[in-house]
Design a protein around this motif. Structure first.
Motif, mmCIF file in Angstrom:
data_model
loop_
_atom_site.group_PDB
_atom_site.id
_atom_site.type_symbol
_atom_site.label_atom_id
_atom_site.label_comp_id
_atom_site.label_asym_id
_atom_site.label_seq_id
_atom_site.Cartn_x
_atom_site.Cartn_y
_atom_site.Cartn_z
ATOM 1 N N LEU A 1 0.837 -1.198 0.000
ATOM 2 C CA LEU A 1 0.000 0.000 0.000
ATOM 3 C C LEU A 1 0.873 1.251 0.000
ATOM 4 C CD1 LEU A 1 -2.737 -1.046 2.591
ATOM 5 C CD2 LEU A 1 -2.618 -1.527 0.124
ATOM 6 N N ASN A 2 0.300 2.337 -0.533
ATOM 7 C CA ASN A 2 0.974 3.637 -0.576
ATOM 8 C C ASN A 2 0.063 4.656 0.100
ATOM 9 O OD1 ASN A 2 3.451 3.344 -2.706
ATOM 10 N ND2 ASN A 2 1.731 2.049 -3.318
ATOM 11 N N LEU A 3 0.343 4.950 1.367
ATOM 12 C CA LEU A 3 -0.583 5.688 2.220
ATOM 13 C C LEU A 3 -0.068 7.070 2.610
ATOM 14 C CD1 LEU A 3 -1.559 2.717 4.570
ATOM 15 C CD2 LEU A 3 -2.792 3.562 2.561
ATOM 16 N N LEU A 4 0.945 7.613 1.951
ATOM 17 C CA LEU A 4 1.505 8.909 2.339
ATOM 18 C C LEU A 4 1.913 9.673 1.088
ATOM 19 C CD1 LEU A 4 2.483 10.747 4.719
ATOM 20 C CD2 LEU A 4 4.717 9.627 4.489
ATOM 21 N N ASP A 5 1.587 10.996 1.059
ATOM 22 C CA ASP A 5 2.016 11.862 -0.048
ATOM 23 C C ASP A 5 2.024 13.308 0.428
ATOM 24 O OD1 ASP A 5 2.989 12.310 -2.567
ATOM 25 O OD2 ASP A 5 1.010 12.641 -3.456
ATOM 26 N N TRP A 6 2.913 14.126 -0.183
ATOM 27 C CA TRP A 6 3.104 15.535 0.182
ATOM 28 C C TRP A 6 2.867 16.375 -1.071
ATOM 29 C CZ3 TRP A 6 7.348 16.701 4.280
ATOM 30 C CH2 TRP A 6 7.170 17.980 4.807
ATOM 31 N N SER A 7 1.966 17.343 -0.977
ATOM 32 C CA SER A 7 1.596 18.154 -2.142
ATOM 33 C C SER A 7 2.528 19.336 -2.298
ATOM 34 C CB SER A 7 0.153 18.646 -2.006
ATOM 35 O OG SER A 7 0.077 19.673 -1.039
ATOM 36 N N CYS A 8 2.456 19.968 -3.458
ATOM 37 C CA CYS A 8 3.267 21.159 -3.706
ATOM 38 C C CYS A 8 2.759 22.358 -2.923
ATOM 39 C CB CYS A 8 3.279 21.466 -5.196
ATOM 40 S SG CYS A 8 1.658 21.852 -5.876
ATOM 41 N N ASN A 9 1.544 22.263 -2.367
ATOM 42 C CA ASN A 9 1.004 23.319 -1.515
ATOM 43 C C ASN A 9 1.335 23.095 -0.037
ATOM 44 O OD1 ASN A 9 -0.129 24.658 -3.692
ATOM 45 N ND2 ASN A 9 -2.069 23.554 -3.532
ATOM 46 N N ASN A 10 2.297 22.227 0.214
ATOM 47 C CA ASN A 10 2.796 21.968 1.569
ATOM 48 C C ASN A 10 1.716 21.346 2.461
ATOM 49 O OD1 ASN A 10 4.933 21.839 3.323
ATOM 50 N ND2 ASN A 10 4.824 23.979 3.979
ATOM 51 N N GLN A 11 0.990 20.388 1.900
ATOM 52 C CA GLN A 11 -0.009 19.644 2.656
ATOM 53 C C GLN A 11 0.326 18.159 2.580
ATOM 54 O OE1 GLN A 11 -3.650 21.051 0.727
ATOM 55 N NE2 GLN A 11 -4.160 22.252 2.556
ATOM 56 N N VAL A 12 0.236 17.492 3.739
ATOM 57 C CA VAL A 12 0.563 16.073 3.846
ATOM 58 C C VAL A 12 -0.737 15.298 4.010
ATOM 59 C CG1 VAL A 12 1.805 14.311 5.142
ATOM 60 C CG2 VAL A 12 2.803 16.596 4.872
ATOM 61 N N ALA A 13 -0.944 14.319 3.121
ATOM 62 C CA ALA A 13 -2.121 13.452 3.198
ATOM 63 C C ALA A 13 -1.685 12.065 3.627
ATOM 64 C CB ALA A 13 -2.829 13.393 1.850
ATOM 65 N N ILE A 14 -2.441 11.457 4.561
ATOM 66 C CA ILE A 14 -2.122 10.137 5.074
ATOM 67 C C ILE A 14 -3.423 9.358 5.255
ATOM 68 C CG2 ILE A 14 -2.068 11.002 7.449
ATOM 69 C CD1 ILE A 14 0.071 8.880 8.041
ATOM 70 N N GLY A 15 -3.372 8.110 4.854
ATOM 71 C CA GLY A 15 -4.545 7.253 4.995
ATOM 72 C C GLY A 15 -4.404 6.328 6.185
ATOM 73 N N LEU A 16 -5.344 6.447 7.108
ATOM 74 C CA LEU A 16 -5.361 5.634 8.325
ATOM 75 C C LEU A 16 -6.626 4.785 8.299
ATOM 76 C CD1 LEU A 16 -4.220 8.327 10.916
ATOM 77 C CD2 LEU A 16 -2.808 6.704 9.643
ATOM 78 N N ASP A 17 -6.475 3.588 7.787
ATOM 79 C CA ASP A 17 -7.580 2.642 7.644
ATOM 80 C C ASP A 17 -8.678 3.231 6.759
ATOM 81 O OD1 ASP A 17 -8.834 0.247 7.940
ATOM 82 O OD2 ASP A 17 -9.630 0.647 9.942
ATOM 83 N N ARG A 18 -9.803 3.658 7.337
ATOM 84 C CA ARG A 18 -10.916 4.189 6.545
ATOM 85 C C ARG A 18 -10.866 5.703 6.380
ATOM 86 N NH1 ARG A 18 -16.201 2.563 9.446
ATOM 87 N NH2 ARG A 18 -17.036 3.810 7.695
ATOM 88 N N ASP A 19 -10.003 6.380 7.102
ATOM 89 C CA ASP A 19 -9.992 7.843 7.139
ATOM 90 C C ASP A 19 -8.790 8.398 6.371
ATOM 91 O OD1 ASP A 19 -12.288 8.132 8.852
ATOM 92 O OD2 ASP A 19 -11.001 7.425 10.500
ATOM 93 N N LEU A 20 -9.005 9.544 5.729
ATOM 94 C CA LEU A 20 -7.943 10.284 5.070
ATOM 95 C C LEU A 20 -7.782 11.621 5.785
ATOM 96 C CD1 LEU A 20 -5.913 10.628 2.725
ATOM 97 C CD2 LEU A 20 -7.761 11.706 1.430
ATOM 98 N N TYR A 21 -6.563 11.864 6.312
ATOM 99 C CA TYR A 21 -6.264 13.092 7.041
ATOM 100 C C TYR A 21 -5.297 13.937 6.212
ATOM 101 C CZ TYR A 21 -8.401 11.024 11.187
ATOM 102 O OH TYR A 21 -9.299 10.453 12.082
ATOM 103 N N VAL A 22 -5.511 15.260 6.301
ATOM 104 C CA VAL A 22 -4.638 16.231 5.630
ATOM 105 C C VAL A 22 -4.068 17.157 6.687
ATOM 106 C CG1 VAL A 22 -4.477 18.079 3.933
ATOM 107 C CG2 VAL A 22 -5.945 16.101 3.484
ATOM 108 N N TRP A 23 -2.739 17.216 6.754
ATOM 109 C CA TRP A 23 -2.043 18.083 7.716
ATOM 110 C C TRP A 23 -1.373 19.217 6.946
ATOM 111 C CZ3 TRP A 23 3.467 18.660 8.542
ATOM 112 C CH2 TRP A 23 3.794 19.445 9.657
ATOM 113 N N ASN A 24 -1.733 20.436 7.321
ATOM 114 C CA ASN A 24 -1.151 21.616 6.689
ATOM 115 C C ASN A 24 0.154 21.951 7.411
ATOM 116 O OD1 ASN A 24 -0.536 24.281 5.775
ATOM 117 N ND2 ASN A 24 -2.684 24.570 5.205
ATOM 118 N N ALA A 25 1.274 21.864 6.694
ATOM 119 C CA ALA A 25 2.585 22.068 7.312
ATOM 120 C C ALA A 25 2.834 23.519 7.668
ATOM 121 C CB ALA A 25 3.682 21.568 6.373
ATOM 122 N N GLU A 26 2.143 24.457 7.029
ATOM 123 C CA GLU A 26 2.348 25.869 7.339
ATOM 124 C C GLU A 26 1.559 26.307 8.562
ATOM 125 O OE1 GLU A 26 1.392 28.057 3.879
ATOM 126 O OE2 GLU A 26 3.121 27.323 2.717
#
Length: 535
Positions: free
Chosen positions: A226-251
């Motif tokens: 599985l591939n459950l982590l990615d970082w966008s060019c807008n400095n946002q980190v998306a991570i999949g935790l089982d059924r939920d998708l969370y987005v963390w704003n690094a700024e």
């Protein structure tokens, strides 16, 4: 009167003695004649026509010596000559003049051999000879030691004069001489200089030993494919935790729960679009969804896969999805009939997928240990590589050399291979010693970072093309599942099965500023992103 004849050897005497003459060989040391007298005696016999007592029938075998001033033309008195030789005929009486000459030039005194110790005399002579030679050598050595070699000194002085040097000075010196000055000199600053300037030491990059930030990732699935982590060019980190998708704003540091899937399903793959406005999500039931991160709503859902979709990759408006059944679908998100092509060459789950930055080639890796390089205009792979011995999940195209592809194998492979995407040739290989779970090229340095699982569970930084390991980071207690690089290329985010999301300054910029984002040429605002017209 009898004559004793000295003979050189018994064999020669036997050969020279006539067979009709019986002759008893005398001892050589019993003869009173000297070799010179004996030679003269034999020559007198020959000159008078008489044969020597030891001469053979043909000719004499005794070497004839040249005539000596001392002649013995007559026989000595019987009292002076004693021997056992044959008796010759009565000789003529020598003249008085000859006898007088013979008596005047008589033989040297021969001592009695029975009373003389030849061994002792020989030892004494040898000791005297050695003592004399030692005295001579010591005297010569002492005389040489005090005499200078004038030739060598003359040669040295001529060479020194030709070179413009003095004999009492050195040609080479290990350190420069101390400067001559009337002011006091700090010898510590003069001779204890650093090897490099202090400024370079301050600019030297150091690898981190601890994470910059640690976030909790509860409920993450410990699944290699599985591939459950990615970082966008807008400095946002998306991570999949089982059924939920969370987005963390690094700024801002805010966390948003973007979506939650249906029951009995889970998130299998995540990928941000090149502009950072949308995030694609692959589900365990085969659906592919696209979500607007800013609005927090689902834009569209694309169905059709028969199994879970564990990997996704964007190329502008084309979204490619890799399925567990080995198929790769290419979706055009601008049209209703989204599936435009399908790539089929894997016999097992596709767990690695990445488009090249120019969109001309797509690299895929699967659980069948294959690496395929696809041309965007063809449905058959351009190259198929079978060098890996385990599943290939880690794929990365080089940002500063477009045709360079890096691939990493699983537990039974533990290798990183580098390929030329134009020719298909393998350029280099690294035996990492651990399962390779992800690869990320640096946009600042000519380096690549790899995350690993069993047995090391670490991060390793490699130089390219030298393939020297610059360092490694022991950051997780369990295997690292996925990694993502920040837009400025300085920070690496890693997530592991220990439910920790960590951030590492592995490519810290020293003395210069980088561009804002890796995909900055596509724009950074949502106004440009909306041109895709996702339906």
């Amino acid at each position: 009167m009898s004559f004793s004849t000295p003979i050189k050897s018994r064999a020669s005497a036997a050969n020279c003695t006539p067979s009709r003459m019986s002759y008893q060989q005398p001892r050589l040391d019993s003869s009173p004649l000297t070799p010179r007298q004996y030679a003269q005696l034999t020559s007198s016999f020959v000159s008078r026509g008489r044969r020597s007592p030891t001469a053979g029938p043909g000719k004499s075998c005794i070497h004839r010596q040249p005539s000596s001033p001392l002649r013995l033309d007559s026989n000595h008195p019987e009292s002076a000559l004693t021997g056992t030789g044959p008796v010759s005929s009565t000789p003529k009486k020598p003249a008085k003049k000859q006898l007088y000459r013979a008596s005047v030039q008589g033989d040297r005194f021969i001592p009695s051999r029975s009373s003389t110790s030849t061994a002792m005399s020989k030892l004494e002579s040898e000791s005297k000879t050695s003592a004399a030679s030692s005295d001579i050598s010591s005297s010569s050595a002492s005389s040489l030691s005090f005499q200078p070699n004038t030739t060598a000194l003359a040669y040295q002085s001529s060479v020194a004069e030709a070179c413009g040097l003095a004999l009492n000075t050195r040609i080479l010196a290990f350190k420069p001489e101390a400067p001559q000055s009337s002011k006091p000199i700090d010898l510590r600053s003069q001779y204890n200089r650093p090897l490099k300037p202090l400024a370079n030491a301050q600019l030297r990059r150091r690898l981190p030993t601890s994470a910059e930030r640690i976030l909790d990732a509860p409920g993450i699935r410990d699944d290699y494919y599985l591939n459950l982590l990615d970082w966008s060019c807008n400095n946002q980190v998306a991570i999949g935790l089982d059924r939920d998708l969370y987005v963390w704003n690094a700024e801002s540091g805010t966390v948003t729960n973007l979506l939650q899937t249906r029951p009995n399903t889970y998130i299998a793959g995540i990928k941000w679009s090149s502009d950072g406005a949308y995030v694609a999500v692959g589900l365990s039931d085969g659906d592919v969804q696209i979500w607007d991160a800013e609005e927090g709503e689902k834009v569209r859902s694309m169905t059709g896969h028969a199994a879970r979709v564990g990997v996704l990759s964007w190329d502008r408006h084309i979204l490619s999805s890799g399925c567990r059944d080995g198929s790769i679908w290419n979706h055009d998100v601008r049209i209703a009939e989204h599936k435009v092509s399908e790539f089929v060459n894997h016999q097992a789950e596709v767990c690695g997928l990445q488009w090249r930055s120019d969109g001309n080639q797509l690299a895929s890796g699967g659980n069948d240990n294959l690496v395929n390089i696809w041309d965007a205009r063809s449905s058959t792979p351009k190259f198929t590589k079978t060098n890996h011995k385990a599943a290939v999940k880690a794929l990365a195209w080089c940002p500063w050399q477009l045709n360079l592809l890096a691939t990493g194998g699983g537990t039974y492979d533990k290798h990183i291979h580098f390929w030329n995407g134009t020719t298909g040739a393998r350029l280099n290989s690294i035996d990492t010693g651990s399962q390779v779970t992800s690869l990320q090229w640096s946009t600042t340095y000519k380096e690549i970072v790899s995350s690993h699982g069993y047995p090391d569970n670490n991060l390793a930084i490699w130089s390219y093309p030298s393939l020297v390991k610059n360092g490694e980071i022991q950051g997780h207690d369990t295997r690292v599942l996925s990694s993502a690089l920040s837009p400025d290329g300085s920070t690496l985010a890693t997530v592991a099965s220990d439910e920790n999301l960590k951030f590492w300054k592995v490519f810290e910029q020293i003395g210069k500023k980088m561009s804002s984002a890796v995909g900055g040429t596509l724009g950074s605002g949502k106004d440009i992103a909306k041109v895709m017209m996702i339906r």
